[in-house]
Design a protein around this motif. Structure first.
Motif, PDB file in Angstrom:
ATOM      1  N   UNK A  91      -3.780 -13.703   0.110  1.00 19.77           N
ATOM      2  CA  UNK A  91      -2.726 -12.717   0.279  1.00 19.77           C
ATOM      3  C   UNK A  91      -3.171 -11.352  -0.221  1.00 19.77           C
ATOM      4  N   UNK A  92      -2.519 -10.359   0.332  1.00 22.88           N
ATOM      5  CA  UNK A  92      -2.694  -8.978  -0.109  1.00 22.88           C
ATOM      6  C   UNK A  92      -1.299  -8.418  -0.310  1.00 22.88           C
ATOM      7  N   UNK A  93      -1.010  -7.968  -1.517  1.00 25.67           N
ATOM      8  CA  UNK A  93       0.263  -7.317  -1.808  1.00 25.67           C
ATOM      9  C   UNK A  93      -0.013  -5.852  -2.075  1.00 25.67           C
ATOM     10  N   UNK A  94       0.931  -5.002  -1.676  1.00 22.90           N
ATOM     11  CA  UNK A  94       0.758  -3.570  -1.833  1.00 22.90           C
ATOM     12  C   UNK A  94       1.988  -2.962  -2.465  1.00 22.90           C
ATOM     13  N   UNK A  95       1.756  -1.883  -3.197  1.00 23.19           N
ATOM     14  CA  UNK A  95       2.866  -1.127  -3.766  1.00 23.19           C
ATOM     15  C   UNK A  95       2.489   0.348  -3.757  1.00 23.19           C
ATOM     16  N   UNK A  96       3.345   1.156  -3.144  1.00 24.78           N
ATOM     17  CA  UNK A  96       3.125   2.601  -3.105  1.00 24.78           C
ATOM     18  C   UNK A  96       3.767   3.232  -4.326  1.00 24.78           C
TER      19      UNK A  96
END
Length: 127
Positions: A91-96
């Motif tokens: 998985x790849x999680x992102x947060x701006x």
């Protein structure tokens, strides 16, 4: 001529200057992880010898990350393209964050072909 010997406990490198270097499997894994983090902070076109290496500025920051799935696929494709040692990305999680949404924090969970799993948390990319 450089020679690389792979054993069940690590690797041995012999280079043409007759220097001998010993690497354990854990040291090789750490080197791969460091290279992945470095690649995630290089923009395509920055390296004169490989203009496709790194992440695309247009995909990451044009539109301020409106298409999250496209960014995740781009990160996944770049890691799998340049690192043969990576077997699977789970998985790849992102947060701006930051002003104008120009800072991206990534969490990536993957396994290497030697069967060991690793997680990178909080890999920051700034635009």
């Amino acid at each position: 001529m450089d020679i690389k010997l792979i054993t069940n406990t690590g690797e041995i490198y012999l280079n043409d200057k007759l220097d001998i270097e010993f690497y354990t499997e854990a040291e090789n894994d750490l080197e791969i992880i460091q290279k992945i983090v470095l690649m995630l902070n290089i923009r395509q076109g920055e390296l004169p010898y490989n203009v496709k290496y790194g992440l695309s500025w247009a995909i990451l920051f044009e539109g301020h990350g409106n298409n999250i799935q496209t960014i995740k696929e781009h990160v996944r494709n770049q890691i799998l393209k340049y690192f043969d040692e990576v077997d699977k990305i789970f998985y790849i999680e992102m947060e701006w964050s930051g002003e104008y949404m120009r800072a991206l924090s990534l969490n990536i969970n993957f396994t290497l072909k030697n069967g060991k799993g690793y997680g990178l948390e909080g890999v920051n990319i700034f635009g």
